[in-house]
Every structure is written in C-alpha cells, then in structure tokens.
Design a protein around this motif. Structure first.
Motif, PDB file in Angstrom:
ATOM      1  N   ASN A  82       0.802  -1.230   0.000  1.00  0.00           N
ATOM      2  CA  ASN A  82       0.000   0.000   0.000  1.00  0.00           C
ATOM      3  C   ASN A  82       0.835   1.280   0.000  1.00  0.00           C
ATOM      4  O   ASN A  82       0.291   2.364   0.088  1.00  0.00           O
ATOM      5  N   HIS A  83       2.152   1.136  -0.036  1.00  0.00           N
ATOM      6  CA  HIS A  83       3.045   2.305  -0.022  1.00  0.00           C
ATOM      7  C   HIS A  83       2.552   3.338   1.000  1.00  0.00           C
ATOM      8  O   HIS A  83       2.340   4.522   0.691  1.00  0.00           O
ATOM      9  N   CYS A  84       2.401   2.804   2.201  1.00  0.00           N
ATOM     10  CA  CYS A  84       1.723   3.515   3.284  1.00  0.00           C
ATOM     11  C   CYS A  84       2.404   4.838   3.659  1.00  0.00           C
ATOM     12  O   CYS A  84       3.628   4.989   3.519  1.00  0.00           O
ATOM     13  N   ALA A  95       4.512   0.423   8.488  1.00  0.00           N
ATOM     14  CA  ALA A  95       4.926  -0.350   9.670  1.00  0.00           C
ATOM     15  C   ALA A  95       6.218  -1.114   9.376  1.00  0.00           C
ATOM     16  O   ALA A  95       7.040  -1.328  10.273  1.00  0.00           O
ATOM     17  N   CYS A  96       6.405  -1.513   8.129  1.00  0.00           N
ATOM     18  CA  CYS A  96       7.615  -2.252   7.731  1.00  0.00           C
ATOM     19  C   CYS A  96       8.846  -1.379   7.972  1.00  0.00           C
ATOM     20  O   CYS A  96       9.850  -1.821   8.542  1.00  0.00           O
ATOM     21  N   CYS A 150       4.226  -5.752   8.889  1.00  0.00           N
ATOM     22  CA  CYS A 150       3.277  -5.320   7.853  1.00  0.00           C
ATOM     23  C   CYS A 150       1.972  -6.092   8.048  1.00  0.00           C
ATOM     24  O   CYS A 150       1.943  -7.308   7.891  1.00  0.00           O
ATOM     25  N   PRO A 151       0.872  -5.428   8.377  1.00  0.00           N
ATOM     26  CA  PRO A 151      -0.376  -6.145   8.627  1.00  0.00           C
ATOM     27  C   PRO A 151      -1.012  -6.681   7.352  1.00  0.00           C
ATOM     28  O   PRO A 151      -1.981  -7.440   7.417  1.00  0.00           O
ATOM     29  N   TYR A 152      -0.471  -6.286   6.205  1.00  0.00           N
ATOM     30  CA  TYR A 152      -1.003  -6.749   4.918  1.00  0.00           C
ATOM     31  C   TYR A 152      -0.184  -7.918   4.346  1.00  0.00           C
ATOM     32  O   TYR A 152      -0.474  -8.403   3.261  1.00  0.00           O
ATOM     33  N   LYS A 167       2.824  -8.052   3.021  1.00  0.00           N
ATOM     34  CA  LYS A 167       3.298  -7.762   1.681  1.00  0.00           C
ATOM     35  C   LYS A 167       4.816  -7.726   1.485  1.00  0.00           C
ATOM     36  O   LYS A 167       5.254  -7.720   0.341  1.00  0.00           O
TER      37      LYS A 167
HETATM   38 FE1  SF4 Z   1       2.601  -0.646   4.134  1.00  0.00          FE
HETATM   39 FE2  SF4 Z   1       3.147  -3.237   4.371  1.00  0.00          FE
HETATM   40 FE3  SF4 Z   1       3.758  -1.949   2.131  1.00  0.00          FE
HETATM   41 FE4  SF4 Z   1       5.125  -1.522   4.365  1.00  0.00          FE
HETATM   42  S1  SF4 Z   1       5.022  -3.430   3.171  1.00  0.00           S
HETATM   43  S2  SF4 Z   1       4.383   0.049   2.956  1.00  0.00           S
HETATM   44  S3  SF4 Z   1       3.501  -1.650   5.909  1.00  0.00           S
HETATM   45  S4  SF4 Z   1       1.708  -2.336   2.950  1.00  0.00           S
END
Ligand code: SF4
Ligand code: SF4
Ligand code: SF4
Ligand code: F3S
Length: 333
Positions: A138-140, A144-145, A180-182, A184
């Motif tokens: 999600n390129h948050c 969290a990563c 990372c809760p997704y 990914k």
């Molecule tokens: Fe967000 Fe996960 Fe991507 Fe990190 S790896 S930017 S936490 S979705």
C-alpha cells in the motif's frame, strides 16, 4: 520512539474499482513476470488477486497482526510457508505416455489458495456472493515495515512516496514481514533478504504506468499523484471520497484505495421478489473498509441512478474511464 520520516514531495496513489475487477489475474502475472522470477522468489506474488470473503494469500493474513496500536508499531506473526500455498504438478507424462489410469489431478492435493473460496461464496443460493480483492503493498504514509526494520533498510522515496527495501542494507531480519499487517514483504531464504512491490518505480521514472495497472484487462485500476487535482485518483479519493483504504484500523495509512463493490439486492424466496437488503452484507464491507463504506455505497448508488436516468455524472464517467490516459494521468500518459 518512532522514527522521524520526511514526508515525500508527492505521493503515488492507486485506486482499484472492485466493481470492474473480473479476477483474471493478468495484473498478478504481469507483476510476477516482470519482478519475481529469481531463485527463492517462486512463492512471491507482490500483486495477488484473492476472493473475498476468503482466507486470502497468505492464508489468514488479515489476522496475522502488525500495524500500529496506540501509535506503537506491533510485531505480528511470520506466516509459515504453507500459508502461501504448496506448488503442485500434474502427471501428464504418466497419463499420456506411461498408460496410467484415472484423472489427472494436482499433486500434492491443494487444500487452500487465494481463490479457494469462490465456488461457494458467502451466503446461500440464490444469494451467495463473492468479489475479487486485488492486493499489493500500500506504499503507506506510516509504513509499519519501515518503522520495524532495525537496520533502517526500508525508506519512502522523496519523489513519489513509494516504499522500497534497500537490498544492500537488508540483513534478513524479517521484522518487516512481521509488522506489515497486509503481509506484503516476502522473505527470500536464498538471498537472506526481503523483497516487496517496488511500485514499478523504474517505469514511473520513465513516465510509464506500473505493469499491474497498464495490463489490467478490466480497466479497473487508476494511478496518479494525489496532489494532481486533474487526476482520477484525486477525484475518487479526495473530491468524491468514494475510494477507501483496506483495513484502515491497521493504522498504516495506505495509499492504495478501493471503490467498494455494489452488488444488487437480495432475492426473496420463494416468489423471487427483490428484498431491500443488499446481496453483500454491509457489515462484511465495513470489516474491510471501515464505517465510511455506508456513505460511499449511497453515493455510488445515487450516481449510478443518474446515469440510468440519462443524466450527467462526472463520478461515473471517471469510473468508466473511457480513455486510459484519464486513468493513468501525468506522468504516466
Ligand atoms: Fe505498508 Fe506493508 Fe507496504 Fe510496508 S510493506 S508500505 S507496511 S503495505
Ligand atoms: Fe508489481 Fe509494479 Fe504493481 Fe507493484 S506496482 S504490484 S511491482 S506491477
Ligand atoms: Fe482485476 Fe484488472 Fe487484475 Fe484482472 S488485471 S484481476 S481485472 S485488477
Ligand atoms: Fe529490515 Fe526486513 Fe531486511 S526488517 S533487515 S528490511 S528483512
């Protein structure tokens, strides 16, 4: 203490219209062929399209943990390899050339997969339903990563907000995979590094749309910079507010958004009349996209109605996306 992160100058933003995704997996394959063909990457699908409701990929990712709680990054589980699925083969040779009897079946027998749940769907006939949920990093805004990596190997690019792993700095700690809760980031045991979606930044730098977006058969995807008020992503996320992040409660502030699926009303048995209830229960969509989904559904239905009555609807025109250039606006045109 939280890491100090410089806000990017611009943020690349993705929107997927779940009403248009047909689950063809073209985006999955486009990404796979381009970026993850190396040794140790066989199980990685930076882009995957799973059936919802369903266990997803990796299996049960929605309950793996991670993200933020009270402003603190959380350590979630490392998904075991079996949750990413087991590669299987078909014994065509035995059937075609060695005279083996019986049907050709996958071996070992698969027991789950990202689209395992779609034959049944949710609910009972004739009101069972499912939809496709494409997923990527999600390129948050609050990755969290990045926050969790003890080696500062993850950074958010200043020019476009894409989150990338610096492979020279990565020591294979896997805190990113846990947090990372997704689910990914993916660990490569052969290189002892983790890999993840790179937002196709080498393409972005050349003014070319990401592979998953450019190849989308359903024309379900939009990409652009959120500060560009002419972009379809700006209109969908900021202006009309009909694009929502997946699991906003994870706290990472995703920059990948979704237009929630609008399915028809339930059919009442036995006389076949339509009920006032939607086929997909609102509670199910709220679990994925938060409480705002209720307002979004009302807006989408009202705008659809306008079109059906032959009236103008800019929102529907944006979603229809007659010209690719309008869906993948500057600098990807
Ligand atoms: Fe967000 Fe996960 Fe991507 Fe990190 S790896 S930017 S936490 S979705
Ligand atoms: Fe894969 Fe590029 Fe799409 Fe990321 S943006 S999922 S790297 S194709
Ligand atoms: Fe859905 Fe487009 Fe991916 Fe096909 S290519 S699965 S339509 S997002
Ligand atoms: Fe950091 Fe993840 Fe590598 S936690 S060291 S980027 S495996």
């Amino acid at each position: 203490m939280a890491k100090v992160m410089k806000a990017p100058k611009r943020q690349l933003t993705y929107v997927t219209d779940l009403n248009k995704c047909i689950g063809c997996q073209t985006c999955t394959v486009a990404c796979k062929n381009l970026w993850t063909t190396g040794p140790g990457q066989e199980y990685m699908y930076w882009r995957n399209v799973e059936t919802s409701p369903g266990l997803g990929y990796p299996r049960n990712w929605q309950t793996k943990g991670g993200g933020y709680k009270d402003g603190e990054v959380q350590v979630g589980k490392l998904p075991p390899m079996i949750d990413y699925g087991i590669p299987f083969e078909f014994d065509y040779n035995g059937r075609l050339f060695e005279g083996k009897k019986g049907r050709v079946r996958p071996s070992p027998t698969p027991r789950s997969g990202p689209n395992w749940d779609e034959d049944q769907g949710d609910g009972d006939y004739p009101n069972n339903s499912y939809f496709y949920l494409p997923r990527m990093c999600n390129h948050c805004t609050k990755p969290a990563c990045l926050e969790a990596c003890p080696n500062d190997a993850i950074y958010k690019r200043e020019e476009d907000g894409i989150v990338v792993i610096h492979l020279d700095k990565c020591k294979g700690t896997q805190a990113c995979v846990q947090s990372c809760p997704y689910a990914k980031p993916y660990f490569n045991p052969l290189t002892n590094k983790s890999n993840k979606c790179i937002g196709c930044f080498p393409r972005i730098e050349k003014g070319v749309a990401p592979a998953c977006v450019a190849q989308c058969v359903g024309r379900a995807m939009h990409v652009g910079f959120i500060d560009d008020t002419n972009s379809s992503v700006y209109k969908l996320v900021k202006q009309y507010k009909v694009a929502l992040p997946l699991h906003p409660e994870f706290g990472t502030e995703p920059n990948v958004f979704y237009i929630p699926p609008v399915l028809g009303p339930k059919m009442e048995l036995p006389d076949g009349t339509m009920s006032a209830d939607p086929k997909i229960p609102l509670a199910q969509l709220e679990e994925l996209f938060g409480k705002q989904v209720r307002d979004v559904m009302n807006i989408l239905q009202a705008e659809r109605m306008k079109k059906m009555e032959g009236k103008e609807s800019e929102l529907m025109d944006v979603l229809i996306g007659r010209r690719s250039a309008d869906m993948m606006i500057s600098p990807m045109t």
